[in-house]
Write a protein that holds these residues in place. Sequence first.
Motif, PDB file in Angstrom:
ATOM      1  N   PRO A 144       0.111  -5.916  -3.941  1.00  0.00           N
ATOM      2  CA  PRO A 144      -0.135  -4.441  -3.480  1.00  0.00           C
ATOM      3  C   PRO A 144       1.243  -3.779  -3.227  1.00  0.00           C
ATOM      4  O   PRO A 144       2.027  -4.338  -2.738  1.00  0.00           O
ATOM      5  CB  PRO A 144      -1.051  -4.606  -2.127  1.00  0.00           C
ATOM      6  N   LEU A 145       1.019  -2.490  -3.288  1.00  0.00           N
ATOM      7  CA  LEU A 145       2.490  -1.433  -2.875  1.00  0.00           C
ATOM      8  C   LEU A 145       2.094  -1.432  -1.270  1.00  0.00           C
ATOM      9  O   LEU A 145       0.982  -1.201  -0.842  1.00  0.00           O
ATOM     10  CB  LEU A 145       2.198  -0.313  -3.461  1.00  0.00           C
ATOM     11  N   HIS A 146       3.202  -1.415  -0.605  1.00  0.00           N
ATOM     12  CA  HIS A 146       3.408  -1.101   0.787  1.00  0.00           C
ATOM     13  C   HIS A 146       4.442   0.547   0.657  1.00  0.00           C
ATOM     14  O   HIS A 146       5.423   0.438   0.366  1.00  0.00           O
ATOM     15  CB  HIS A 146       4.154  -2.105   1.456  1.00  0.00           C
ATOM     16  N   PHE A 147       3.710   1.402   1.222  1.00  0.00           N
ATOM     17  CA  PHE A 147       4.364   2.794   1.109  1.00  0.00           C
ATOM     18  C   PHE A 147       5.320   3.027   2.573  1.00  0.00           C
ATOM     19  O   PHE A 147       4.837   2.628   3.725  1.00  0.00           O
ATOM     20  CB  PHE A 147       3.233   3.765   1.112  1.00  0.00           C
ATOM     21  N   THR A 167      -7.098  -5.791  -1.691  1.00  0.00           N
ATOM     22  CA  THR A 167      -7.078  -5.938  -3.107  1.00  0.00           C
ATOM     23  C   THR A 167      -8.361  -6.716  -3.581  1.00  0.00           C
ATOM     24  O   THR A 167      -8.716  -7.680  -2.941  1.00  0.00           O
ATOM     25  CB  THR A 167      -5.784  -6.830  -3.122  1.00  0.00           C
ATOM     26  N   TYR A 201      -9.425  -8.589  -7.290  1.00  0.00           N
ATOM     27  CA  TYR A 201      -8.987  -8.981  -8.594  1.00  0.00           C
ATOM     28  C   TYR A 201     -10.137  -9.184  -9.670  1.00  0.00           C
ATOM     29  O   TYR A 201      -9.512  -9.117 -10.635  1.00  0.00           O
ATOM     30  CB  TYR A 201      -8.052 -10.066  -8.277  1.00  0.00           C
ATOM     31  N   PHE A 211      -6.986  -1.743  -5.737  1.00  0.00           N
ATOM     32  CA  PHE A 211      -6.522  -1.640  -4.479  1.00  0.00           C
ATOM     33  C   PHE A 211      -7.085  -0.453  -3.608  1.00  0.00           C
ATOM     34  O   PHE A 211      -7.295   0.763  -4.080  1.00  0.00           O
ATOM     35  CB  PHE A 211      -5.062  -1.604  -4.454  1.00  0.00           C
ATOM     36  N   PHE A 259      -2.195  -0.087   3.074  1.00  0.00           N
ATOM     37  CA  PHE A 259      -3.016  -1.067   2.387  1.00  0.00           C
ATOM     38  C   PHE A 259      -4.171  -1.508   3.137  1.00  0.00           C
ATOM     39  O   PHE A 259      -3.901  -2.038   4.391  1.00  0.00           O
ATOM     40  CB  PHE A 259      -1.952  -2.182   1.876  1.00  0.00           C
ATOM     41  N   TYR A 295      -6.738   2.281  -0.173  1.00  0.00           N
ATOM     42  CA  TYR A 295      -5.542   2.444   0.724  1.00  0.00           C
ATOM     43  C   TYR A 295      -6.215   3.418   1.822  1.00  0.00           C
ATOM     44  O   TYR A 295      -7.094   4.075   1.163  1.00  0.00           O
ATOM     45  CB  TYR A 295      -4.518   3.093   0.201  1.00  0.00           C
TER      46      TYR A 295
END
Lengths: 113, 114
Positions: free
Chosen positions: B102-105, A49, A51, A34, A46, A36
């Motif tokens: 995914p992580l969401h912050f 992604t 995979y 991922f 985000f 960010y």
Amino acid sequence: EDQVTQSPEALRLQEGESSSLNCSYTVSGLRGLFWYRQDPGKGPEFLFTLYSAGEEKEKERLKATLTKKESFLHITAPKPEDSATYLCAVLAPRDNYGQNFVFGPGTRLSVLP
Amino acid sequence: DAGVTQSPTHLIKTRGQQVTLRCSPKSGHDTVSWYQQALGQGPQFIFQYYEEEERQRGNFPDRFSGHQFPNYSSELNVNALLLGDSALYLCASSLAPGRYSPLHFGNGTRLTVT
């Protein structure tokens, strides 16, 4: 132990000067990588992604690619508003139906007008 | 669509005190993770909650504890604060662990220990 490294630590570009950020990882049973973006004083936002090896994702001036050992974030013709810290994280499954994202230290990108 | 919200945004505590941080996940998410981020470093995993249970824990002492409520919101508690606990504490939400989403912050709580 799962590890993520990023290079360079910091990068200064002139507006329009394309470049790439690197994320290298060692993880057992990768389930996703991922990317960010983090602005000062804010939480990470985000971006992408990935995979599986060979996969590519694009968003505006950003393009992320993935191999079996590393990922690249390519920035084409950057603008000053692209200045931020870019973080990558790997995800591997754990016992007890858990999961753990392991983050790299980030690359601080500055784009000068 | 409400994102992840954290409270408070800033907090100043004295060494030895206790603190509670709160997090509401993004709508539709049922998993909450907590991270500690020191200045200039990447987020460090504290623990993850799913179905009101701690599912995974990072290398943090027992002074760090948490809870997840039936509405999926979560709390992070830190006891016996040390100067080294000063950091940005980030809450992230996601879909159930097996979904590999995914992580969401949130924007974090800045904790300063004096």
